[in-house]
Design an enzyme around this catalytic site. Structure first.
Site, short mmCIF file in Angstrom:
data_model
loop_
_atom_site.label_atom_id
_atom_site.label_comp_id
_atom_site.label_asym_id
_atom_site.label_seq_id
_atom_site.Cartn_x
_atom_site.Cartn_y
_atom_site.Cartn_z
N HIS A 114 -2.17 11.11 -1.97
CA HIS A 114 -3.48 10.56 -1.61
C HIS A 114 -4.51 11.63 -1.34
O HIS A 114 -5.62 11.61 -1.88
CB HIS A 114 -3.34 9.66 -0.37
CG HIS A 114 -4.64 9.11 0.11
ND1 HIS A 114 -5.45 9.79 1.00
CD2 HIS A 114 -5.28 7.95 -0.17
CE1 HIS A 114 -6.54 9.08 1.24
NE2 HIS A 114 -6.46 7.96 0.55
N HIS A 130 0.83 -1.21 0.00
CA HIS A 130 0.00 0.00 0.00
C HIS A 130 0.86 1.26 0.00
O HIS A 130 1.69 1.46 0.89
CB HIS A 130 -0.88 -0.03 1.25
CG HIS A 130 -1.94 1.00 1.31
ND1 HIS A 130 -2.22 1.72 2.45
CD2 HIS A 130 -2.83 1.42 0.39
CE1 HIS A 130 -3.23 2.54 2.22
NE2 HIS A 130 -3.62 2.38 0.97
#
Length: 253
Positions: free
Chosen positions: A63, A21
């Site tokens: 993000h 991730h």
């Protein structure tokens, strides 16, 4: 008991089961090249990243919509030109060891992945209002960067408009719908967008949902799995991909 190390999730699916991730989870500043290097050092062959557009159309990795959490600046990242974004410190928030680490572009990451035979899941993470345009830009760039270079990246998004843009710009690239809840119409949207995968909040998967998705010819991926019990449950359900922060805990292959 540590989850069994399993490689690819069956014939016809080119991606490994374990996906790091944002590069290396929380062990390095997310979405920076330092994180991908660390994930690779732990043996991971596939990474997830988040991609958005700068004000002048450069695809870069971040993000959040705002710069506040992961850089030394504030405000909406997508409203800044790349020349400004490139000067920011994207590592000091994480630790002194990474102070001064810059933001990465998708092109930076593509060069790293292609040079090291690593695979990529690119989450299209648009600035609000730029959903379709971001999908088009990310897919178009990815198609050029990976042209003739083997296994292409998997493009995913929570936003159907972004996947629609990606499908229009580069229809040959594989797509996956991200879902945090099973909202009305999600399954029909995934099929209409010719998705090859559904990437769901790990708690959503059960036998019935896995059968539904597999029955439609799509793969089942999960985020973000950081404990052994959850990983064992997902492996027992015969899901196809596990996105994790714990590159230090789970053997990737």
């Amino acid at each position: 008991m540590r989850p069994q190390a399993i490689g690819t999730a069956g014939p016809g699916w080119p991606y490994p089961r374990w996906i790091a991730h944002r590069g290396a989870g929380k062990l390095a500043p997310e979405n920076t090249l330092a994180a991908f290097r660390l994930g690779a050092a732990h043996g991971y062959r596939m990474f997830e990243c988040d991609a958005k557009l700068s004000a002048d159309g450069v695809v870069f990795l971040m993000h959040d919509t705002t710069l506040d959490r992961t850089t030394n600046a504030s405000g909406v990242g997508g409203e800044r030109p790349w020349a400004e974004l490139a000067q920011l410190d994207a590592g000091g928030w994480h630790s002194r060891a990474h102070a001064g680490e810059p933001l990465a572009t998708l092109e930076n990451l593509a060069r790293f992945c292609l040079a090291n035979a690593c695979l990529l899941n690119i989450e299209i993470k648009p600035t609000p209002g730029a959903e379709q345009r971001t999908g088009e830009a990310v897919a178009g760039l990815a198609a050029r960067l990976w042209a003739g270079a083997g296994i292409p990246p998997l493009l995913t998004s929570f936003r159907p408009e972004s996947l629609q843009g990606a499908m229009q710009a580069a229809p040959a690239l594989p797509r996956g719908l991200l879902v945090d809840t099973l909202w009305d119409g999600w399954f029909d949207i995934a099929r209409a967008l010719h998705c090859v995968a559904v990437v769901a909040n790990q708690v959503l998967w059960d036998d019935a949902l896995v059968r539904q998705v597999h029955g439609a010819g799509m793969r089942c991926l999960s985020y973000t799995v950081n404990d052994e019990w959850s990983a064992q449950r997902l492996l027992a359900l015969d899901t196809d991909g596990i996105i994790t922060d714990r590159v230090d805990l789970f053997p990737p292959a």
